[in-house]
Design a protein around this motif. Sequence first.
Motif, PDB file in Angstrom:
ATOM      1  N   VAL A  32      47.183  59.417 -29.187  1.00  0.00           N
ATOM      2  CA  VAL A  32      47.638  60.117 -30.390  1.00  0.00           C
ATOM      3  C   VAL A  32      49.158  60.267 -30.380  1.00  0.00           C
ATOM      4  CG1 VAL A  32      47.620  62.350 -31.578  1.00  0.00           C
ATOM      5  CG2 VAL A  32      45.480  61.323 -30.838  1.00  0.00           C
ATOM      6  N   ASN A  43      35.293  62.752 -16.215  1.00  0.00           N
ATOM      7  CA  ASN A  43      35.196  61.957 -17.431  1.00  0.00           C
ATOM      8  C   ASN A  43      35.903  62.654 -18.596  1.00  0.00           C
ATOM      9  OD1 ASN A  43      33.611  61.064 -20.046  1.00  0.00           O
ATOM     10  ND2 ASN A  43      33.367  59.449 -18.538  1.00  0.00           N
ATOM     11  N   VAL A  44      35.711  63.971 -18.699  1.00  0.00           N
ATOM     12  CA  VAL A  44      36.401  64.719 -19.758  1.00  0.00           C
ATOM     13  C   VAL A  44      37.914  64.600 -19.561  1.00  0.00           C
ATOM     14  CG1 VAL A  44      36.902  67.038 -20.647  1.00  0.00           C
ATOM     15  CG2 VAL A  44      34.535  66.343 -20.252  1.00  0.00           C
ATOM     16  N   ALA A  45      38.379  64.768 -18.321  1.00  0.00           N
ATOM     17  CA  ALA A  45      39.827  64.708 -18.063  1.00  0.00           C
ATOM     18  C   ALA A  45      40.384  63.324 -18.392  1.00  0.00           C
ATOM     19  CB  ALA A  45      40.113  65.067 -16.604  1.00  0.00           C
ATOM     20  N   GLY A  57      44.630  70.448 -14.259  1.00  0.00           N
ATOM     21  CA  GLY A  57      44.665  69.327 -15.194  1.00  0.00           C
ATOM     22  C   GLY A  57      46.046  68.722 -15.365  1.00  0.00           C
ATOM     23  N   LYS A 104      39.201  60.948 -20.413  1.00  0.00           N
ATOM     24  CA  LYS A 104      39.201  60.662 -21.853  1.00  0.00           C
ATOM     25  C   LYS A 104      40.206  61.547 -22.585  1.00  0.00           C
ATOM     26  CE  LYS A 104      34.550  58.738 -22.096  1.00  0.00           C
ATOM     27  NZ  LYS A 104      33.129  59.125 -22.227  1.00  0.00           N
ATOM     28  N   THR A 105      40.457  62.752 -22.053  1.00  0.00           N
ATOM     29  CA  THR A 105      41.465  63.626 -22.655  1.00  0.00           C
ATOM     30  C   THR A 105      42.854  63.008 -22.485  1.00  0.00           C
ATOM     31  OG1 THR A 105      40.104  65.578 -22.267  1.00  0.00           O
ATOM     32  CG2 THR A 105      42.435  65.963 -22.628  1.00  0.00           C
ATOM     33  N   ILE A 106      43.120  62.438 -21.310  1.00  0.00           N
ATOM     34  CA  ILE A 106      44.399  61.748 -21.090  1.00  0.00           C
ATOM     35  C   ILE A 106      44.529  60.583 -22.074  1.00  0.00           C
ATOM     36  CG2 ILE A 106      45.684  60.266 -19.477  1.00  0.00           C
ATOM     37  CD1 ILE A 106      44.487  61.994 -17.200  1.00  0.00           C
ATOM     38  N   GLU A 107      43.474  59.770 -22.161  1.00  0.00           N
ATOM     39  CA  GLU A 107      43.522  58.605 -23.062  1.00  0.00           C
ATOM     40  C   GLU A 107      43.767  59.039 -24.503  1.00  0.00           C
ATOM     41  OE1 GLU A 107      40.415  55.731 -20.524  1.00  0.00           O
ATOM     42  OE2 GLU A 107      39.783  56.599 -22.437  1.00  0.00           O
ATOM     43  N   GLY A 108      43.038  60.079 -24.926  1.00  0.00           N
ATOM     44  CA  GLY A 108      43.181  60.544 -26.303  1.00  0.00           C
ATOM     45  C   GLY A 108      44.556  61.115 -26.572  1.00  0.00           C
ATOM     46  N   THR A 109      45.069  61.899 -25.633  1.00  0.00           N
ATOM     47  CA  THR A 109      46.372  62.532 -25.817  1.00  0.00           C
ATOM     48  C   THR A 109      47.472  61.473 -25.863  1.00  0.00           C
ATOM     49  OG1 THR A 109      45.559  64.474 -24.638  1.00  0.00           O
ATOM     50  CG2 THR A 109      47.941  64.277 -24.884  1.00  0.00           C
ATOM     51  N   ALA A 110      47.435  60.537 -24.912  1.00  0.00           N
ATOM     52  CA  ALA A 110      48.451  59.477 -24.881  1.00  0.00           C
ATOM     53  C   ALA A 110      48.361  58.634 -26.153  1.00  0.00           C
ATOM     54  CB  ALA A 110      48.271  58.611 -23.635  1.00  0.00           C
ATOM     55  N   THR A 140      33.493  66.599 -15.251  1.00  0.00           N
ATOM     56  CA  THR A 140      34.873  67.046 -15.416  1.00  0.00           C
ATOM     57  C   THR A 140      35.832  65.857 -15.406  1.00  0.00           C
ATOM     58  OG1 THR A 140      34.242  69.042 -14.219  1.00  0.00           O
ATOM     59  CG2 THR A 140      36.582  68.678 -14.529  1.00  0.00           C
TER      60      THR A 140
END
Lengths: 336, 336
Positions: free
Chosen positions: B242, B230-232, B211, B234-240, B228
């Motif tokens: 926040v 899609n999760v990765a 990841g 959206k996780t990037i989008e959410g982390t960036a 996987t």
Amino acid sequence: MAKSVTISVDALGGDHAPQVVLEGCAAALSQDPSLSVILCGPAEVVEPFAASHERCTAQVTTEVITMGEHPAQAVRKKKNSSLVVGCRLVKEGQAQGFFSAGSTGACLAAATLVIGRIKGVKRPCLTTVVPSPVRPVVMCDVGANADCKPEYLVQFARMGAIYAEKVIGLSDPQVALLNIGEEEEKGSEFAQACHALLREKEPNFVGNAEGRDILEANFDVFVTDGFTGNVALKTIEGTAGVLLKTIKGILGSSLKTKIGALCIKDGLMELKGTVSADTYGGAPLLGVKGACIVGHGSSNPTAIKNGILTSARIVREDVVGMISQAVSAQADKAGE
Amino acid sequence: MAKSVTISVDALGGDHAPQVVLEGCAAALSQDPSLSVILCGPAEVVEPFAASHERCTAQVTTEVITMGEHPAQAVRKKKNSSLVVGCRLVKEGQAQGFFSAGSTGACLAAATLVIGRIKGVKRPCLTTVVPSPVRPVVMCDVGANADCKPEYLVQFARMGAIYAEKVIGLSDPQVALLNIGEEEEKGSEFAQACHALLREKEPNFVGNAEGRDILEANFDVFVTDGFTGNVALKTIEGTAGVLLKTIKGILGSSLKTKIGALCIKDGLMELKGTVSADTYGGAPLLGVKGACIVGHGSSNPTAIKNGILTSARIVREDVVGMISQAVSAQADKAGE
């Protein structure tokens, strides 16, 4: 006064062992007067430390498990390694918890093979506190089980909820399934089966979450299989790392930005502290008969200290007992 | 002068349609003098726009697919919707590419059902350019196929590599499998099977990625199943999202930090631009017989413009033809 707790510690675990482990141990002992430590490692490392620190006992071991070894084989073969001996002390009741910042695979193998699972637990799960700047949230499994069945996730959800409530202090935690859409019918066949079973069996289950919900802290516990959870966790780490490094580069790029950097330094350092994995010091392996914490290989003394203290907290909150009860209750309900 | 290309555009796709779509179209037509657009939507939207813009034709449609509808059912039922008509224009050869910022599910269904797959392609894959501050990298599938077989990933890898090379300009791209460890034997049974098949069939395959490698841009193409991926993503989008929001909060917290903010504003705006998904304007659905791009629902005019231009680029680079050849070659090699 807090309940007396003994934690066994692997002096050789981590990229900077044993020095950072010793410093972390010393800090943990100093902060928690009801904590005792059994330090496992080579005589020349553990004996001088134990002699100079109260409530610390030396447990001399002679073998070393290295990062490259096959985890389960190494654990079976090297019975006198600091990792295996540390776990055996928990198995035998001399310690109630165990901490190591060594190879995750070897730690999982040692905890599972040597300490063993709580009766009724199908698979232990590696659980992490995601250090969101919004607030801490719990995610499990983050890597112990790459292949899962829906019934494992039901147990992960309950174990994660107990941990979130008792150790992180999130009362009546909202449990969500990490998926790729909010609606019930979204996701892989596996995710849909997990959704249905969680809906039936997990009282705190509220529905699907997406990747962006993790750092936004839109739920308290994110339950997933160990493959997806590991990808998500490392994606968060990578994204946060690259962004903070890029910002550091921007701040150092000119005199003007350097002045700007001075003005916002305190706030940025605080953010860096918030999103650091050091606060909880590692990932508990929930579902084994002891408070086992696997620290990050790159742990610094603060992370080691916090890992040991979190292990003690898991013991004091009787997380193992609560998981045992919860798993029995789920099994009874299912008529197993 | 660049080759003439016609792209059909869904005037009703996106949270801010039709206004941002019209603005994006106008900007794309102005930037690319060899581009023509067929704008699909209600008469009162598309006719005045076409009348006042060169190289734009109005295609009047009467039905609307909304976000809440079941994608495949809606596509089958609403044959006179802007989405279905836009895809039909590609099927019939009046346009070579299609752009919509509407519901991803409905776009995938329309592209697959109306335009159809390239012969030999088992599953089209949604492909994204991850806007890393290090450099752009390609990830696929990011959500078209929640359940995959290893042979799908072999095709995703080839299609992603062609896209990376021809459209993003990454020559001889390194293709890696998104997994949970570097070593070959790591990961789920599915990931291990994918690794073995990629090793055998994909010439640019270099091994496993984790990841954290995505935003660090340690490889050029990250291939994974749609769950996987899609999760990765959206996780990037959410982390960036926040982290940047938290930093914004820090910058506004006192007079001192506000002064700091002024000094570093340009650099931060640049970073925000770099990590924005607007640059490529959407995710191509590779493997269908046309240059189909699915834009983000929240697309602004810049994202719409770039989505249309990227679609034209896919046509000019003959990505569909190259995928067709590559898939035939893979099938021949396998003796299929």
